[in-house]
Design a protein around this motif. Structure first.
Motif, PDB file in Angstrom:
ATOM      1  N   GLN A 119       0.850  -1.193   0.000  1.00 57.51           N
ATOM      2  CA  GLN A 119       0.000   0.000   0.000  1.00 57.51           C
ATOM      3  C   GLN A 119       0.881   1.237   0.000  1.00 57.51           C
ATOM      4  OE1 GLN A 119      -0.854   2.407   2.609  1.00 57.51           O
ATOM      5  NE2 GLN A 119       0.924   1.739   3.828  1.00 57.51           N
ATOM      6  N   ALA A 120       0.381   2.269  -0.639  1.00 61.19           N
ATOM      7  CA  ALA A 120       1.114   3.536  -0.732  1.00 61.19           C
ATOM      8  C   ALA A 120       0.196   4.644  -0.258  1.00 61.19           C
ATOM      9  CB  ALA A 120       1.575   3.788  -2.170  1.00 61.19           C
ATOM     10  N   ASP A 121       0.413   5.075   0.980  1.00 57.92           N
ATOM     11  CA  ASP A 121      -0.386   6.149   1.569  1.00 57.92           C
ATOM     12  C   ASP A 121      -1.883   5.829   1.479  1.00 57.92           C
ATOM     13  OD1 ASP A 121      -0.663   8.525   2.904  1.00 57.92           O
ATOM     14  OD2 ASP A 121      -0.775   9.735   1.083  1.00 57.92           O
ATOM     15  N   GLY A 122      -2.229   4.567   1.757  1.00 58.00           N
ATOM     16  CA  GLY A 122      -3.627   4.153   1.750  1.00 58.00           C
ATOM     17  C   GLY A 122      -4.126   3.626   0.430  1.00 58.00           C
ATOM     18  N   VAL A 123      -3.357   3.754  -0.648  1.00 55.30           N
ATOM     19  CA  VAL A 123      -3.765   3.284  -1.965  1.00 55.30           C
ATOM     20  C   VAL A 123      -3.260   1.858  -2.163  1.00 55.30           C
ATOM     21  CG1 VAL A 123      -3.596   3.628  -4.451  1.00 55.30           C
ATOM     22  CG2 VAL A 123      -3.770   5.597  -2.931  1.00 55.30           C
ATOM     23  N   VAL A 124      -4.154   0.970  -2.560  1.00 54.54           N
ATOM     24  CA  VAL A 124      -3.785  -0.418  -2.812  1.00 54.54           C
ATOM     25  C   VAL A 124      -4.281  -0.817  -4.203  1.00 54.54           C
ATOM     26  CG1 VAL A 124      -3.846  -1.066  -0.378  1.00 54.54           C
ATOM     27  CG2 VAL A 124      -5.912  -1.294  -1.769  1.00 54.54           C
ATOM     28  N   LEU A 218       2.898   7.481  -6.764  1.00 56.93           N
ATOM     29  CA  LEU A 218       2.301   8.718  -6.261  1.00 56.93           C
ATOM     30  C   LEU A 218       3.425   9.745  -6.156  1.00 56.93           C
ATOM     31  CD1 LEU A 218       0.393   6.351  -5.163  1.00 56.93           C
ATOM     32  CD2 LEU A 218      -0.389   8.040  -3.499  1.00 56.93           C
ATOM     33  N   PRO A 219       3.539  10.654  -7.108  1.00 58.10           N
ATOM     34  CA  PRO A 219       4.620  11.656  -7.067  1.00 58.10           C
ATOM     35  C   PRO A 219       4.470  12.577  -5.859  1.00 58.10           C
ATOM     36  CG  PRO A 219       3.549  11.564  -9.226  1.00 58.10           C
ATOM     37  CD  PRO A 219       2.688  10.805  -8.285  1.00 58.10           C
ATOM     38  N   LYS A 220       5.537  13.165  -5.460  1.00 51.54           N
ATOM     39  CA  LYS A 220       5.513  14.100  -4.347  1.00 51.54           C
ATOM     40  C   LYS A 220       4.720  15.340  -4.741  1.00 51.54           C
ATOM     41  CE  LYS A 220       8.508  16.665  -1.177  1.00 51.54           C
ATOM     42  NZ  LYS A 220       9.912  17.001  -0.810  1.00 51.54           N
ATOM     43  N   GLY A 221       3.828  15.736  -3.853  1.00 51.33           N
ATOM     44  CA  GLY A 221       3.006  16.916  -4.115  1.00 51.33           C
ATOM     45  C   GLY A 221       2.746  17.678  -2.839  1.00 51.33           C
ATOM     46  N   ARG A 227       5.368   7.982  -3.117  1.00 55.63           N
ATOM     47  CA  ARG A 227       5.157   6.588  -2.770  1.00 55.63           C
ATOM     48  C   ARG A 227       5.143   5.759  -4.053  1.00 55.63           C
ATOM     49  NH1 ARG A 227       5.780   8.397   1.593  1.00 55.63           N
ATOM     50  NH2 ARG A 227       4.592   8.031   3.527  1.00 55.63           N
ATOM     51  N   ARG A 228       5.564   4.528  -3.903  1.00 54.95           N
ATOM     52  CA  ARG A 228       5.492   3.598  -5.047  1.00 54.95           C
ATOM     53  C   ARG A 228       5.282   2.190  -4.518  1.00 54.95           C
ATOM     54  NH1 ARG A 228       7.723   0.102  -8.705  1.00 54.95           N
ATOM     55  NH2 ARG A 228       7.418   0.658 -10.927  1.00 54.95           N
TER      56      ARG A 228
END
Length: 243
Positions: A119-124, A218-221, A227-228
């Motif tokens: 998972q990447a910051d809650g994204v799966v 998920l690029p830095k914003g 995250r990757r």
């Protein structure tokens, strides 16, 4: 009618005499009354017959009108029942979707505990599927992403897809950009709950696929850190034969 004008009533009365003149006059009056009576009866019968026919037709129209109203009321009731059933079905679907979402959220929670690298910051990655088409070596893919954080912001980023396999007896990995016309924008995502990303690609002849690698970046914003995550799925057993 000229013969009537030639009749001189005084002369006729004088020749017939008072008694015969009176008898003739009463006879003519009686004849006129009889003819008038017969004509009146005829027209009265005709009118009565016409009125009876009109009444029968009116009764038939009333009957048809009543049947039509009954049919309309029946259809209105059926429509209301179907509307209620449809509304109940939609509510049931919403409830099932909510239950499904809660299950996905719990599953993602356990993924986060047992496999934080998935998972990447809650994204799966919820789903990866590959489907063949009627065209040889031409496939369609689907990637479903789900965000399970309680306080959800829009997750923004893109996916990277590559096909792992062998060609001429040697390992080979082919990036999706080499075998598909999809742009980076078409592979980008921006969602709060979930998003489906799909497309198609053509494998080169002689290439034997073995697995699919999907990376979520998920690029830095302003509101998210870089995250990757990456997931590898074995190539499914498809009906279409790959040479």
């Amino acid at each position: 009618m000229n013969w009537l004008a030639k009749i001189n009533l005084p002369i006729v009365a004088k020749k017939l005499g008072p008694f015969k003149s009176a008898l003739l006059l009463f006879s003519v009056i009686g004849l006129c009354l009889f003819i008038g009576y017969r004509l009146g009866n005829y027209y009265h019968g005709y009118q009565a017959k016409t009125m009876k026919q009109q009444k029968l037709r009116l009764d038939d129209l009333y009957l048809q009108h009543g049947e039509t109203l009954k049919r309309i009321h029946t259809l209105e009731v059926e429509l209301d029942v179907e509307r209620i059933a449809n509304l109940n079905a939609q509510n049931t679907i919403k409830e099932l979707e909510q239950v499904h979402f809660e299950v996905k959220k719990e599953l993602a929670f356990y993924h986060k505990i047992m496999a934080p690298e998935k998972q990447a910051d809650g994204v799966v990655i919820d789903q990866i599927s590959i489907q063949p088409t009627e065209s040889e070596q031409y496939f369609q893919f689907l990637v479903v992403l789900v965000q399970q954080k309680l306080k959800k912001r829009y997750a923004k980023g893109f996916i990277e897809v590559s096909i792992n396999g062998s060609e001429n007896g040697r390992p080979k990995t082919i990036a999706l950009s080499k075998i598909s016309s999809l742009t980076k924008k078409e592979l980008s995502f921006s969602f709060q709950y979930f998003q489906r990303l799909s497309g198609a690609f053509t494998l080169p002849k002689g290439f034997r696929p073995e697995s699919v690698t999907v990376g979520v970046v998920l690029p830095k914003g302003k509101w998210q850190k870089y995250r990757r995550i990456e997931e590898i799925m074995p190539w499914p057993k498809l009906e279409q034969n790959v040479p």
